[in-house]
Design an enzyme around this catalytic site. Structure first.
Site, mmCIF file in Angstrom:
data_model
loop_
_atom_site.group_PDB
_atom_site.id
_atom_site.type_symbol
_atom_site.label_atom_id
_atom_site.label_comp_id
_atom_site.label_asym_id
_atom_site.label_seq_id
_atom_site.Cartn_x
_atom_site.Cartn_y
_atom_site.Cartn_z
ATOM 1 N N LYS A 132 -9.285 -4.889 -6.056
ATOM 2 C CA LYS A 132 -9.759 -3.517 -6.318
ATOM 3 C C LYS A 132 -8.613 -2.623 -6.772
ATOM 4 O O LYS A 132 -8.718 -1.917 -7.769
ATOM 5 C CB LYS A 132 -10.338 -2.918 -5.039
ATOM 6 C CG LYS A 132 -11.632 -3.502 -4.605
ATOM 7 C CD LYS A 132 -12.803 -2.712 -5.162
ATOM 8 C CE LYS A 132 -14.073 -3.504 -4.952
ATOM 9 N NZ LYS A 132 -14.267 -3.936 -3.560
ATOM 10 N N LYS A 154 -3.134 -11.065 -9.161
ATOM 11 C CA LYS A 154 -4.329 -11.289 -8.348
ATOM 12 C C LYS A 154 -5.475 -10.387 -8.783
ATOM 13 O O LYS A 154 -5.238 -9.257 -9.238
ATOM 14 C CB LYS A 154 -3.911 -11.053 -6.895
ATOM 15 C CG LYS A 154 -4.886 -10.360 -6.028
ATOM 16 C CD LYS A 154 -4.382 -10.038 -4.657
ATOM 17 C CE LYS A 154 -5.468 -9.190 -4.006
ATOM 18 N NZ LYS A 154 -5.168 -8.538 -2.797
ATOM 19 N N LYS A 174 0.837 -1.211 0.000
ATOM 20 C CA LYS A 174 0.000 0.000 0.000
ATOM 21 C C LYS A 174 0.871 1.260 0.000
ATOM 22 O O LYS A 174 0.558 2.258 -0.644
ATOM 23 C CB LYS A 174 -0.936 0.013 1.222
ATOM 24 C CG LYS A 174 -2.021 -1.043 1.185
ATOM 25 C CD LYS A 174 -3.246 -0.523 0.469
ATOM 26 C CE LYS A 174 -4.395 -1.461 0.241
ATOM 27 N NZ LYS A 174 -4.360 -2.840 0.470
HETATM 28 P P1 TYM Z 1 -10.782 -7.675 1.541
HETATM 29 O O1 TYM Z 1 -12.035 -6.940 1.324
HETATM 30 O O2 TYM Z 1 -9.545 -7.157 0.924
HETATM 31 O O3 TYM Z 1 -10.926 -9.185 1.082
HETATM 32 C C1 TYM Z 1 -12.000 -9.941 1.579
HETATM 33 C C2 TYM Z 1 -11.743 -11.425 1.407
HETATM 34 O O4 TYM Z 1 -11.608 -11.727 0.016
HETATM 35 C C3 TYM Z 1 -10.387 -12.416 -0.197
HETATM 36 N N1 TYM Z 1 -9.834 -12.049 -1.513
HETATM 37 C C4 TYM Z 1 -9.375 -12.952 -2.375
HETATM 38 N N2 TYM Z 1 -9.293 -14.296 -2.306
HETATM 39 C C5 TYM Z 1 -8.769 -14.926 -3.379
HETATM 40 N N3 TYM Z 1 -8.347 -14.288 -4.498
HETATM 41 C C6 TYM Z 1 -8.412 -12.949 -4.616
HETATM 42 N N4 TYM Z 1 -8.014 -12.353 -5.722
HETATM 43 C C7 TYM Z 1 -8.935 -12.202 -3.517
HETATM 44 N N5 TYM Z 1 -9.147 -10.884 -3.273
HETATM 45 C C8 TYM Z 1 -9.692 -10.823 -2.034
HETATM 46 C C9 TYM Z 1 -9.460 -11.949 0.925
HETATM 47 O O5 TYM Z 1 -8.438 -12.880 1.145
HETATM 48 C C10 TYM Z 1 -10.439 -11.862 2.069
HETATM 49 O O6 TYM Z 1 -10.623 -13.127 2.659
HETATM 50 N N6 TYM Z 1 -8.652 -7.577 5.826
HETATM 51 C C11 TYM Z 1 -9.753 -8.382 5.280
HETATM 52 C C12 TYM Z 1 -11.057 -7.973 5.883
HETATM 53 C C13 TYM Z 1 -11.075 -8.287 7.330
HETATM 54 C C14 TYM Z 1 -11.058 -9.599 7.906
HETATM 55 C C15 TYM Z 1 -11.053 -9.388 9.309
HETATM 56 C C16 TYM Z 1 -11.064 -10.869 7.368
HETATM 57 C C17 TYM Z 1 -11.059 -7.394 8.342
HETATM 58 N N7 TYM Z 1 -11.060 -8.044 9.548
HETATM 59 C C18 TYM Z 1 -11.036 -10.485 10.202
HETATM 60 C C19 TYM Z 1 -11.040 -11.957 8.252
HETATM 61 C C20 TYM Z 1 -11.034 -11.750 9.648
HETATM 62 C C21 TYM Z 1 -9.697 -8.226 3.763
HETATM 63 O O7 TYM Z 1 -8.747 -8.531 3.165
HETATM 64 O O8 TYM Z 1 -10.693 -7.734 3.114
#
Ligand code: TYM
Length: 333
Positions: A201, A198, A115
């Site tokens: 967003k 990957k 980031k």
């Molecule tokens: P976020 O919104 O970035 O992603 C949410 C979930 O989607 C999965 N993900 C993917 N999995 C496979 N391939 C991809 N290209 C891909 N892009 C996203 C992420 O691995 C995630 O599981 N920080 C977390 C949100 C969060 C969270 C937590 C999750 C906040 N607190 C506590 C679990 C437990 C996140 O990455 O959001």
């Protein structure tokens, strides 16, 4: 009976709509797990502020993710579905946990470094302590399992470290070590169809579960391909591997085998492969999209689900927080 069930917790940030990475990496597992575990699935709106602090975007985003959760099959009678900011206990938990998180280790986190590289003008403290807030989300429920994609595995390891460190420091077993969970094998990474590593967003290469037919077809048609295969059974290049990865996710084994055989004998036509992928993506997303519109419009229902989820989540967190405060020495006179 409920007390005997293992606890599952997971969340997705509220930054616009859910994409296929979110769906296959996380949401699909949420839906599968809700029958067998005590589940807390939430929308990480605090986390979204680290990169998207625009107030006008926050509420619509939370609303659409909640509607997408429900449209994808999360059932509020089975799982507790809540919005992170409806549970203020999380903030206190996060504050307390921060005292045992070291800046040096936070600075080394892969997602933080990424980031910083992409957005050097917005390196806020929330971004640095993102894994601590995530650990607070998990540890406050004493979760056993956390369904996440591959990109979140490091954050989950940090949550485990914080639990171990806290327990060791205070000679307690209050915090549970959470483990990643996926239905089959390892956490996955859904690739981008633009040849990048990957789907995400910030990579700007997402196919959203809410995209209409035309948009999905257009996006898949734009997928990067090349002049391979030029000879039988040659090694596969990365962009073609990505297409096959997608095919495996969305199609049947029979169709996958058919295209793989066509690749191996050099008769494959990428136009056909792309149409197959787009058609099979739409088989998964169209029913979700159709339910989504109705659910999104129903404010009363959305409010009810969120209120019910928040109440259950707060009750679960309060227990751990109360014990944590006592262990750390907060007592009345
Ligand atoms: P976020 O919104 O970035 O992603 C949410 C979930 O989607 C999965 N993900 C993917 N999995 C496979 N391939 C991809 N290209 C891909 N892009 C996203 C992420 O691995 C995630 O599981 N920080 C977390 C949100 C969060 C969270 C937590 C999750 C906040 N607190 C506590 C679990 C437990 C996140 O990455 O959001």
């Amino acid at each position: 009976m409920d007390n005997e069930k293992k606890i599952v917790l997971s969340g997705i940030r509220s930054t616009g709509h859910l994409h296929l990475g979110n769906y296959y990496g996380a949401l699909r597992n949420f839906v599968e797990m809700q029958n067998d575990y005590k589940c807390f699935f939430f929308i990480a709106d605090y986390h979204s502020l680290t990169t998207q602090p625009d107030p006008a975007l926050l509420n619509p985003s939370v609303r659409s993710i909640l509607a997408e959760y429900l449209a994808a099959g999360l059932d509020p009678d089975k799982a507790n579905i809540y919005i992170q900011s409806d549970v203020p206990e999380t903030c206190e938990f996060y504050t307390l946990l921060n005292m045992h998180a070291y800046v040096g280790e936070l600075e080394k986190t892969v997602s933080f470094k990424d980031k910083v590289r992409k957005n050097p003008n917005n390196v806020n403290a929330g971004l640095l302590t993102y894994p601590v807030l995530m650990a607070a989300d998990i540890l406050q429920h004493r979760a056993d399992f956390v369904p996440v994609g591959k990109d979140q595995v490091q954050h989950l390891e940090m949550a485990r470290n914080y639990a171990v460190r806290f327990n060791h420091f205070y000679h307690t077993d209050l915090l549970k070590e959470p483990r990643p969970f996926v239905a089959q094998g390892e956490p996955i990474k859904v690739p981008g169809l633009d040849g990048s590593g990957k789907m995400g967003k910030s990579e700007g290469n997402c196919i959203y579960i809410n995209d209409d037919d035309k948009t999905v077809i257009k996006k898949v048609k734009k997928a990067v391909t090349d002049m391979t295969p030029t000879e039988q059974n040659s090694p596969m290049s990365d962009p073609i591997k990505n297409l096959f990865y997608f095919l495996q996710l969305v199609s049947t084994q029979e169709i996958y085998d058919q295209y793989l055989a066509a690749w191996n004998d050099c008769s494959i036509r990428y136009g056909d492969l792309k149409m197959q992928i787009a058609t099979d993506i739409l088989k998964v997303t169209t029913p979700i999209r159709e339910r989504y519109n109705e659910i999104y419009a129903d404010s009363d229902y959305l409010n009810k689900v969120a209120a019910q989820g928040a109440e259950a989540a707060r009750e679960s967190c309060r227990k751990t927080l109360k014990a944590m405060r006592e262990i750390m020495g907060f007592k009345h006179f």
